[in-house]
Design an enzyme around this catalytic site. Structure first.
Site, PDB file in Angstrom:
ATOM      1  N   ASP A 141       6.334  25.512 -16.216  1.00  0.00           N
ATOM      2  CA  ASP A 141       6.594  26.151 -14.934  1.00  0.00           C
ATOM      3  C   ASP A 141       5.379  26.964 -14.490  1.00  0.00           C
ATOM      4  OD1 ASP A 141       8.057  26.903 -12.691  1.00  0.00           O
ATOM      5  OD2 ASP A 141       8.974  28.629 -13.673  1.00  0.00           O
ATOM      6  N   CYS A 221      18.248  30.605  -1.032  1.00  0.00           N
ATOM      7  CA  CYS A 221      18.631  30.679  -2.446  1.00  0.00           C
ATOM      8  C   CYS A 221      18.432  32.103  -2.979  1.00  0.00           C
ATOM      9  CB  CYS A 221      17.800  29.688  -3.251  1.00  0.00           C
ATOM     10  SG  CYS A 221      18.126  29.739  -5.026  1.00  0.00           S
ATOM     11  N   CYS A 248      20.243  33.831  -9.832  1.00  0.00           N
ATOM     12  CA  CYS A 248      21.640  33.489  -9.552  1.00  0.00           C
ATOM     13  C   CYS A 248      22.014  32.288 -10.410  1.00  0.00           C
ATOM     14  CB  CYS A 248      21.816  33.151  -8.063  1.00  0.00           C
ATOM     15  SG  CYS A 248      23.493  32.680  -7.601  1.00  0.00           S
TER      16      CYS A 248
END
Length: 359
Positions: A141, A221, A248
């Site tokens: 990532d 988001c 989330c």
């Protein structure tokens, strides 16, 4: 360096075995062809769904052409590592208590970037012991890499309608990482999807960020709003965030496939500093030195103290009204940061407008 086909097949099998020994849940291998994903990614960018994440667009086609990102790459070794921490307080209990702060389960322990990068590097070194010097680069990532697309092609799972990778044996509570390499290893077969007609993730999204199956508008988001967005959170979305102050998990919590998810075996991902069960008021009282001390080695550290306070102010604005909540907000009414002051003022206005909630 030359390798026969049989030697490469044996090497691939060993890589998968070594990966498990290093704590990964599964290893898969694929080629560099992401042509099927390239147009979808380009359209997603053109729609502006990446929001302020300029890095999603600035690398051009390198994100969908691994051989251009790292010249010489012919294979990608894709790995997943489970992160669901054992003994964490139940997620639904935390989110239903507006006095508590909900932090995405992946961020309750140590920063996954460092953990996975270290394990992938060790896996690369194991390979080098076998074959000698070879070309490779490790990613977690941390660069223009389409991790889910590569993992799907490598047979680790399929892209769910929430766009995360899903596994029939491990759900979605895991991290992904890659090794780009010049070794012509045999590749694994991709898996087909198994979401069927289920729309649970789409239906539960608090901000309706999943605008269509397999398509997320990041600008809505909550993970984007609380982590990636560095500016003001749009006012219409603030009440929908509830007490989610970092990330989330709703789409994962509701996914039927996560009944097969496994608790992590990595102590690095166990809960630190009681972040699974902590009040908004307590976190809002942290000064910058406390934040830096508590969050050292955590993924949360990267957003910084100011953004952390911004997020918690929104959570307090959505909390049940009480003298303690009002007092906590009043303590930061004149915070040095204009960003924090703005969100504190909004939160205080929420309580002033609607009166004492649950009175």
């Amino acid at each position: 360096m030359s390798q026969t086909l049989n030697n490469l097949e044996d090497l691939a099998a060993d890589i998968k075995r070594w990966g498990i020994e290093l704590g990964f849940g599964q290893i898969g291998i694929t080629d560099t062809d992401l042509s099927a994903a390239e147009e979808r990614h380009r359209q997603w960018i053109e729609k502006g769904f990446h929001g302020a994440m300029d890095y999603m667009a600035k690398h051009g086609d390198k994100r969908t052409r691994p051989h251009e990102l790292v010249p010489g790459t012919v294979r990608i070794i894709s790995a997943r590592m489970d992160y669901m921490p054992p003994h964490a307080r139940d997620s639904d209990e935390v989110m239903s208590n507006s006095e508590l702060a909900y932090i995405s389960r992946y961020a309750l322990g140590r920063d996954y970037h460092k953990v996975l990068r270290n394990r992938l590097q060790k896996l690369s070194e194991k390979i080098a012991e076998r074959v000698g010097e070879f070309g490779y680069r490790v990613f977690t990532d941390s660069a223009p890499v389409l991790e889910v697309e590569l993992a799907q092609k490598a047979g680790l799972g399929w892209r769910g309608k929430h766009t995360l990778l899903l596994s029939r044996t491990a759900g979605s509570w895991f991290f992904l990482g890659e090794i780009y390499t010049d070794l012509p290893l045999p590749i694994d077969a991709p898996l087909g999807g198994h979401c069927g007609k289920c729309t649970a993730c789409i239906d539960i999204c608090p901000t309706q960020a999943i605008v269509a199956p397999y398509e997320v508008d990041a600008r809505r988001c909550i993970s984007y709003l609380t982590i990636e967005l560095k500016e003001s959170i749009p006012e219409p979305l603030r009440p929908l965030i509830g007490n989610r102050v970092y990330g989330c998990d709703d789409c994962q919590l509701t996914c039927p496939w996560n009944r097969f998810a496994k608790m992590t075996q990595q102590a690095d991902f166990h809960v630190r500093n009681g972040l699974d069960n902590v009040s908004l008021i307590e976190l809002f009282a942290w000064d910058e030195a406390t934040f830096q001390e508590k969050m050292a080695g955590s993924a949360i550290y990267r957003i910084g103290h100011t953004q952390w306070l911004r997020n918690i102010a929104v959570g307090l604005g959505n909390a049940a009204s009480s003298p303690a909540v009002i007092n906590a907000l009043e303590q930061r009414r004149h915070d040095p940061s204009a960003l924090v002051r703005e969100h504190v003022a909004w939160a205080l206005n929420q309580h002033a407008t609607y009166g004492l909630k649950n009175a």
